[in-house]
Design a protein around this motif. Sequence first.
Motif, short mmCIF file in Angstrom:
data_model
loop_
_atom_site.label_atom_id
_atom_site.label_comp_id
_atom_site.label_asym_id
_atom_site.label_seq_id
_atom_site.Cartn_x
_atom_site.Cartn_y
_atom_site.Cartn_z
N GLN A 1 -1.60 0.08 -3.48
CA GLN A 1 -3.05 0.29 -3.14
C GLN A 1 -3.12 1.59 -2.25
O GLN A 1 -2.25 1.88 -1.52
CB GLN A 1 -3.21 -0.83 -2.07
CG GLN A 1 -3.04 -2.28 -2.64
CD GLN A 1 -4.03 -2.55 -3.62
OE1 GLN A 1 -5.27 -2.32 -3.59
NE2 GLN A 1 -3.59 -2.75 -4.95
N SER A 51 -6.66 2.62 -1.12
CA SER A 51 -8.01 2.59 -0.60
C SER A 51 -8.41 1.44 0.27
O SER A 51 -9.53 1.30 1.08
CB SER A 51 -9.05 2.95 -1.40
OG SER A 51 -9.02 2.03 -2.48
N MET A 52 -7.49 0.23 0.28
CA MET A 52 -7.66 -0.79 1.04
C MET A 52 -8.00 -0.86 2.45
O MET A 52 -7.49 0.27 2.88
CB MET A 52 -6.77 -1.72 0.63
CG MET A 52 -5.25 -1.49 1.02
SD MET A 52 -4.13 -2.69 0.89
CE MET A 52 -3.93 -3.08 2.65
N THR A 88 -11.22 1.69 6.72
CA THR A 88 -11.27 2.07 5.50
C THR A 88 -11.68 3.44 5.54
O THR A 88 -12.61 3.91 6.07
CB THR A 88 -12.18 1.17 4.52
OG1 THR A 88 -11.88 -0.18 4.86
CG2 THR A 88 -11.91 1.55 3.10
N PRO A 129 -9.39 -6.74 -0.10
CA PRO A 129 -9.54 -6.43 -1.56
C PRO A 129 -8.31 -5.59 -2.14
O PRO A 129 -7.57 -4.99 -1.33
CB PRO A 129 -10.91 -5.48 -1.37
CG PRO A 129 -10.93 -5.00 -0.30
CD PRO A 129 -10.21 -5.86 0.56
N ARG A 130 -7.94 -5.74 -3.48
CA ARG A 130 -7.05 -5.22 -4.14
C ARG A 130 -7.66 -4.54 -5.37
O ARG A 130 -8.39 -5.23 -6.17
CB ARG A 130 -5.90 -6.04 -4.33
CG ARG A 130 -5.50 -6.73 -2.95
CD ARG A 130 -4.34 -5.47 -2.66
NE ARG A 130 -3.45 -6.18 -1.70
CZ ARG A 130 -3.73 -6.33 -0.36
NH1 ARG A 130 -5.01 -6.07 -0.08
NH2 ARG A 130 -2.91 -6.63 0.44
N THR A 131 -6.99 -3.23 -5.67
CA THR A 131 -7.48 -2.58 -6.93
C THR A 131 -6.25 -1.97 -7.57
O THR A 131 -5.24 -1.38 -7.16
CB THR A 131 -8.44 -1.45 -6.55
OG1 THR A 131 -9.57 -1.97 -5.78
CG2 THR A 131 -8.84 -0.74 -7.54
N ASN A 180 0.96 -1.15 0.08
CA ASN A 180 0.19 0.23 0.13
C ASN A 180 0.76 1.38 0.18
O ASN A 180 2.09 1.09 0.19
CB ASN A 180 -0.77 0.04 1.28
CG ASN A 180 -0.08 -0.07 2.50
OD1 ASN A 180 0.20 -1.08 3.04
ND2 ASN A 180 0.24 1.09 3.02
N PRO A 214 -10.96 -9.73 -4.20
CA PRO A 214 -10.62 -10.49 -2.84
C PRO A 214 -9.27 -11.28 -2.86
O PRO A 214 -8.90 -11.66 -3.78
CB PRO A 214 -11.76 -11.54 -2.61
CG PRO A 214 -12.97 -10.99 -3.49
CD PRO A 214 -12.17 -10.54 -4.73
N SER A 240 -8.61 -5.00 -11.96
CA SER A 240 -8.86 -5.25 -10.70
C SER A 240 -9.62 -4.35 -10.00
O SER A 240 -9.11 -3.18 -9.75
CB SER A 240 -7.66 -5.91 -10.01
OG SER A 240 -6.95 -7.00 -10.85
N ASP A 241 -10.71 -4.69 -9.48
CA ASP A 241 -11.54 -3.54 -8.79
C ASP A 241 -12.19 -4.05 -7.41
O ASP A 241 -13.02 -5.17 -7.26
CB ASP A 241 -12.69 -3.18 -9.65
CG ASP A 241 -13.54 -2.00 -8.75
OD1 ASP A 241 -12.95 -1.32 -7.65
OD2 ASP A 241 -14.68 -1.62 -9.23
N LYS A 242 -11.35 -4.06 -6.43
CA LYS A 242 -11.59 -4.68 -5.14
C LYS A 242 -11.76 -5.98 -5.11
O LYS A 242 -12.61 -6.91 -4.68
CB LYS A 242 -12.91 -3.89 -4.44
CG LYS A 242 -12.89 -2.49 -4.42
CD LYS A 242 -14.09 -2.02 -3.54
CE LYS A 242 -13.77 -0.29 -3.49
NZ LYS A 242 -15.30 0.07 -2.75
#
Length: 400
Positions: A363, A365-366, A385, A353-355, A147, A348, A344-346
């Motif tokens: 990362q 916003s995780m 979060t 979650p990964r975006t 992150n 699992p 990849s949008d949130k």
Amino acid sequence: MKARLLIGALLSGAIALGAAHRASAADDGITIGMAVAFSGWMEAYDGEATKMAQLWVEQTNAKGGLLGKQIKVISGDTKTDRVEGAKVGKALIDQGANLLLVSADYDYGAPAALQAQKAGVISTFLGASDPKAGVLGVGPFSFTANNAGQLEGAVMGDWGYEKKGFRKGYMLVDETIEYNKSVCAGYEWAFPNKGGTIVGKDTFKGLDPTISSQITRLSDAIRSDGVDNIMLCSTNPGAASSVRQLRAAGITLPIMSATAMDGTYWLNSTPGLKDFYLPVQALTVNDTRPAVNELTAAYAKKFGKPPTTQYAYPIYAFLDLWSKAVTQAGTTDAAKVVALLNQSDKVPTILGPRTFTPKLHIQTSMPMIVVSYADDKEAPVEEWTIKDTIPDAVLYRLKK
């Protein structure tokens, strides 16, 4: 003109020859290269994450491998040296690496990552927290498993305001490395964004033997301005020294800090520490998620003891995402795999979650787990979060 055409043709031929050599080298399997520090001070950050990656490979091979092929690991010691990092990165790419893992710091991992980018191979920083460890600083084939440092500071500022009722903060920024500044940039954005006030900001160097002047100014701010929380943006050993000096000076205010202070290995220097908080992605003992505890147990079985800090875990989550993209694409071709990762949008993972987007491969916003320290132990408080998006000016520290 003819000379330029000839040079261009020779370069194209060399690139094609190199690509053919890499393809030939990888024909008998899928290869992960590890251009990481097995010596020097970066080994403390790369070591456990590299072992976790090795565990992931072992577990994946036991399930049949990837695309029906066993995964091979090749590695080289960058010796915590940037020039050596570039050499090792190129050597591993030439040996057929389909994915290159690089050091957990942007400055020390980038030289190897750039070699992968030039060759059209995906690279992943084991734990870099700088948003430049990706598209902006290396290129579109580069990612970091970690992150952003700004997220850590933002989580603490947001959580501190909402759950602890903090209203007046004071920042102590260790200027030794950029990570510390990034963490405080996140706090400096999030805390006032919620309605808090940053009363003061002071700087120091992690190797300074004393921060007595900074403590004097902080004490004045506590008396005159009602400071109710301290945001300490630093890394050990300087961070632990700062905490010890603050408490020895009689400053008992709650201290918030960053993931770099995760672990209990440094608590012997600050006996009886309490009202100390920081965010992590995973706990090495008694995580709230059974799957993480199972992973920790598997790591301990293979290597004789569990990880020391949470920095071992992020690469495992990234490798899971990479392997799923490779499976979906039916190939390790970087362009095709990256195109899928960028969707990849949130998604699992074992750590949540990964975006990823075409512009951001870190990362921001995780959810993170806020932990507290008391009785010489680290314990989870709650998952947190942030609700607002961290602005680019904060992520890239454009604001002066």
